[in-house]
Motif scaffolding. Structure first.
Motif, short mmCIF file in Angstrom:
data_model
loop_
_atom_site.label_atom_id
_atom_site.label_comp_id
_atom_site.label_asym_id
_atom_site.label_seq_id
_atom_site.Cartn_x
_atom_site.Cartn_y
_atom_site.Cartn_z
N GLY A 24 0.82 -1.20 0.00
CA GLY A 24 0.00 0.00 0.00
C GLY A 24 0.85 1.25 0.00
O GLY A 24 2.05 1.21 0.28
N VAL A 25 0.23 2.38 -0.33
CA VAL A 25 0.92 3.65 -0.38
C VAL A 25 -0.04 4.76 0.02
O VAL A 25 -1.25 4.65 -0.18
CB VAL A 25 1.50 3.90 -1.80
N ARG A 26 0.51 5.83 0.60
CA ARG A 26 -0.30 7.01 0.92
C ARG A 26 -0.17 8.00 -0.24
O ARG A 26 0.94 8.32 -0.67
CB ARG A 26 0.16 7.66 2.21
N LEU A 27 -1.29 8.52 -0.72
CA LEU A 27 -1.29 9.41 -1.87
C LEU A 27 -2.00 10.72 -1.56
O LEU A 27 -2.94 10.76 -0.76
CB LEU A 27 -1.99 8.74 -3.05
N ASP A 28 -1.55 11.78 -2.21
CA ASP A 28 -2.24 13.06 -2.20
C ASP A 28 -2.85 13.25 -3.58
O ASP A 28 -2.17 13.09 -4.60
CB ASP A 28 -1.27 14.21 -1.91
N LEU A 29 -4.12 13.60 -3.62
CA LEU A 29 -4.77 13.82 -4.90
C LEU A 29 -5.85 14.88 -4.74
O LEU A 29 -6.23 15.23 -3.62
CB LEU A 29 -5.33 12.52 -5.48
N ALA A 30 -6.34 15.38 -5.85
CA ALA A 30 -7.34 16.44 -5.82
C ALA A 30 -8.33 16.27 -6.95
O ALA A 30 -8.02 15.68 -7.99
CB ALA A 30 -6.66 17.81 -5.91
N MET A 31 -9.53 16.76 -6.74
CA MET A 31 -10.55 16.85 -7.77
C MET A 31 -11.17 18.24 -7.65
O MET A 31 -10.80 19.02 -6.75
CB MET A 31 -11.61 15.76 -7.57
N ASP A 32 -12.09 18.59 -8.51
CA ASP A 32 -12.71 19.91 -8.42
C ASP A 32 -13.34 20.09 -7.04
O ASP A 32 -14.23 19.34 -6.64
CB ASP A 32 -13.78 20.07 -9.49
N GLY A 33 -12.84 21.07 -6.28
CA GLY A 33 -13.44 21.42 -5.01
C GLY A 33 -13.03 20.58 -3.82
O GLY A 33 -13.53 20.79 -2.73
N LEU A 34 -12.10 19.64 -3.99
CA LEU A 34 -11.74 18.75 -2.88
C LEU A 34 -10.30 18.28 -3.03
O LEU A 34 -9.87 17.85 -4.10
CB LEU A 34 -12.67 17.54 -2.86
N SER A 35 -9.55 18.35 -1.92
CA SER A 35 -8.19 17.80 -1.87
C SER A 35 -8.13 16.72 -0.81
O SER A 35 -8.72 16.86 0.27
CB SER A 35 -7.18 18.91 -1.53
N LEU A 36 -7.41 15.65 -1.11
CA LEU A 36 -7.23 14.54 -0.19
C LEU A 36 -5.74 14.36 0.06
O LEU A 36 -4.95 14.35 -0.88
CB LEU A 36 -7.81 13.25 -0.78
N SER A 37 -5.37 14.21 1.31
CA SER A 37 -3.97 14.01 1.65
C SER A 37 -3.83 12.72 2.45
O SER A 37 -4.63 12.42 3.34
CB SER A 37 -3.43 15.19 2.46
N GLY A 38 -2.80 11.96 2.12
CA GLY A 38 -2.54 10.72 2.85
C GLY A 38 -3.60 9.66 2.65
O GLY A 38 -3.85 8.85 3.55
N LEU A 39 -4.22 9.61 1.47
CA LEU A 39 -5.20 8.56 1.19
C LEU A 39 -4.47 7.25 1.00
O LEU A 39 -3.64 7.11 0.11
CB LEU A 39 -6.01 8.90 -0.07
N ARG A 40 -4.76 6.29 1.83
CA ARG A 40 -4.12 4.98 1.71
C ARG A 40 -4.74 4.21 0.56
O ARG A 40 -5.96 4.05 0.48
CB ARG A 40 -4.27 4.18 3.00
N CYS A 41 -3.89 3.74 -0.34
CA CYS A 41 -4.34 2.97 -1.49
C CYS A 41 -3.56 1.67 -1.58
O CYS A 41 -2.33 1.67 -1.41
CB CYS A 41 -4.14 3.76 -2.78
N ALA A 42 -4.25 0.59 -1.85
CA ALA A 42 -3.57 -0.66 -2.17
C ALA A 42 -3.02 -0.57 -3.59
O ALA A 42 -3.64 0.02 -4.47
CB ALA A 42 -4.54 -1.84 -2.04
N ILE A 43 -1.85 -1.13 -3.82
CA ILE A 43 -1.23 -1.16 -5.15
C ILE A 43 -1.51 -2.53 -5.75
O ILE A 43 -0.93 -3.54 -5.34
CB ILE A 43 0.28 -0.91 -5.07
N LEU A 44 -2.42 -2.57 -6.73
CA LEU A 44 -2.85 -3.83 -7.32
C LEU A 44 -2.98 -3.70 -8.82
O LEU A 44 -3.08 -2.59 -9.36
CB LEU A 44 -4.21 -4.25 -6.73
N ASP A 45 -3.00 -4.82 -9.49
CA ASP A 45 -3.21 -4.84 -10.93
C ASP A 45 -4.71 -4.74 -11.22
O ASP A 45 -5.45 -5.68 -10.96
CB ASP A 45 -2.62 -6.13 -11.52
N LEU A 46 -5.13 -3.61 -11.76
CA LEU A 46 -6.54 -3.41 -12.07
C LEU A 46 -6.92 -3.93 -13.46
O LEU A 46 -8.10 -3.92 -13.82
CB LEU A 46 -6.92 -1.94 -11.95
N GLY A 47 -5.94 -4.34 -14.23
CA GLY A 47 -6.23 -4.92 -15.53
C GLY A 47 -6.96 -3.96 -16.45
O GLY A 47 -6.65 -2.76 -16.50
N PRO A 48 -7.97 -4.44 -17.21
CA PRO A 48 -8.68 -3.59 -18.18
C PRO A 48 -9.37 -2.39 -17.55
O PRO A 48 -9.65 -1.42 -18.25
CB PRO A 48 -9.71 -4.56 -18.80
N LEU A 49 -9.68 -2.44 -16.28
CA LEU A 49 -10.30 -1.28 -15.64
C LEU A 49 -9.43 -0.04 -15.76
O LEU A 49 -9.92 1.09 -15.81
CB LEU A 49 -10.58 -1.56 -14.16
#
Length: 318
Positions: A114-139
């Motif tokens: 897993g890894v902690r990520l910072d990301l943003a979208m319109d109107g919202l910022s996320l810091s330290g979002l924990r994400c699993a690192i996996l093969d999502l394939g065609p998705l």
């Protein structure tokens, strides 16, 4: 190829769009930092892909990519290949090297970190979002949704998700910064872990389905659930491919004469049936976005509530 087979193959797979896969770990999954730009809500964000499941553009490591908002996924995920491509741009960012076991309706297990990520979208910022690192394939690529990020229940339980399936848009709100009016109808749901489940009646048989924004069909069933519902009775079946975690699976497509869910009655419904998965926690039934096709959806996992509306109007408290 018959009509039901074509239905599932058309577009970007009209079956279970990768939703419903389950991830397990053995540690506390801490919450990310959440910062809304104005008030307690993002603006409306148009879906990035022409499917019913909410996909929105997000910015990460200087790139804009699609993210699937998936209420059927326990945790957020970043595609393994995409993470490798942006790892240098992320800067020093230690992985939390704990064993993560992920598996989905196709039954294909994956081990990852897993890894902690910072990301943003319109109107919202996320810091330290924990994400699993996996093969999502065609998705994650042009064969599917081109969505290398999955935003799961770990994030959704902290906010309220509204999806406008008429206009093809979504927005996220702080759980304490919204109120709904009389045009919203509450749907019977209960919490099962961090998922919401709701009763579904299939030709007189009642079962519980996970409310899954990552699935597009009205309903998808495991083989045991389909057997319990009495629809494995020799009726004609088509076949089709459904995108799932790490790849795709072949599903039988059975037509259900009458299906009742979220206060609505559907007739002549094509239901994908996937094989049995011998692992605990994998949902046996998924209620997808086609159940709300011409309506609005208000999902409050943290509050254990689900609402639907034919007239979309929700006031955000500033």
């Amino acid at each position: 190829m018959n009509r039901r087979s074509l239905l599932v193959r058309a577009g970007v797979v009209a079956g279970a769009l990768g939703g419903g896969w389950w991830l397990k770990d053995n540690v506390l999954w801490s919450a990310p930092g959440i910062a809304f730009a104005v008030g307690g809500s993002t603006p409306w964000i148009d879906h990035a892909t022409r499917v019913l499941s909410p996909t929105i553009p997000v910015r990460i490591a200087g790139q804009t990519v699609n993210a699937l908002i998936d209420s059927g996924a326990q945790y957020s995920v970043i595609d393994k290949g995409f993470h490798a491509a942006i790892e240098a741009e992320l800067g020093p960012r230690p992985l939390f090297d704990i064993p993560l076991l992920a598996y989905g309706v196709g039954g294909q297990p994956q081990m990852g970190k897993g890894v902690r990520l910072d990301l943003a979208m319109d109107g919202l910022s996320l810091s330290g979002l924990r994400c699993a690192i996996l093969d999502l394939g065609p998705l994650a690529d042009e064969r599917g949704l081109s969505a290398p990020l999955i935003l799961g229940q770990d994030l959704l339980k902290l906010m309220v998700l509204e999806v406008d399936l008429v206009e093809g848009r979504a927005r996220l709100m702080h759980r304490e910064a919204f109120r709904h009016d009389a045009r919203w109808t509450r749907v019977a749901v209960r919490r099962r872990g961090t998922a919401l489940v709701t009763p579904v009646e299939v030709e007189g048989h009642t079962l519980e389905a996970v409310v899954d924004t990552g699935a597009t069909s009205i309903l998808s069933l495991s083989q045991p659930a389909a057997e319990a519902a009495g629809i494995l009775d020799g009726r004609p079946a088509g076949t089709g491919e459904s995108l799932v975690l790490g790849g795709q699976i072949t599903a039988d497509i059975l037509t259900v004469e009458r299906l009742r869910a979220v206060g609505r009655t559907f007739r002549e419904v094509d239901v994908p049936v996937y094989g049995a998965v011998g692992m605990p926690g994998v949902p046996q039934a998924l209620l997808g976005m086609a159940a709300f096709r011409d309506q609005g959806l208000l999902l409050d996992i943290g509050g254990g509530a689900l609402y639907r509306a034919t007239h979309l109007d929700l006031t955000v408290v500033q």
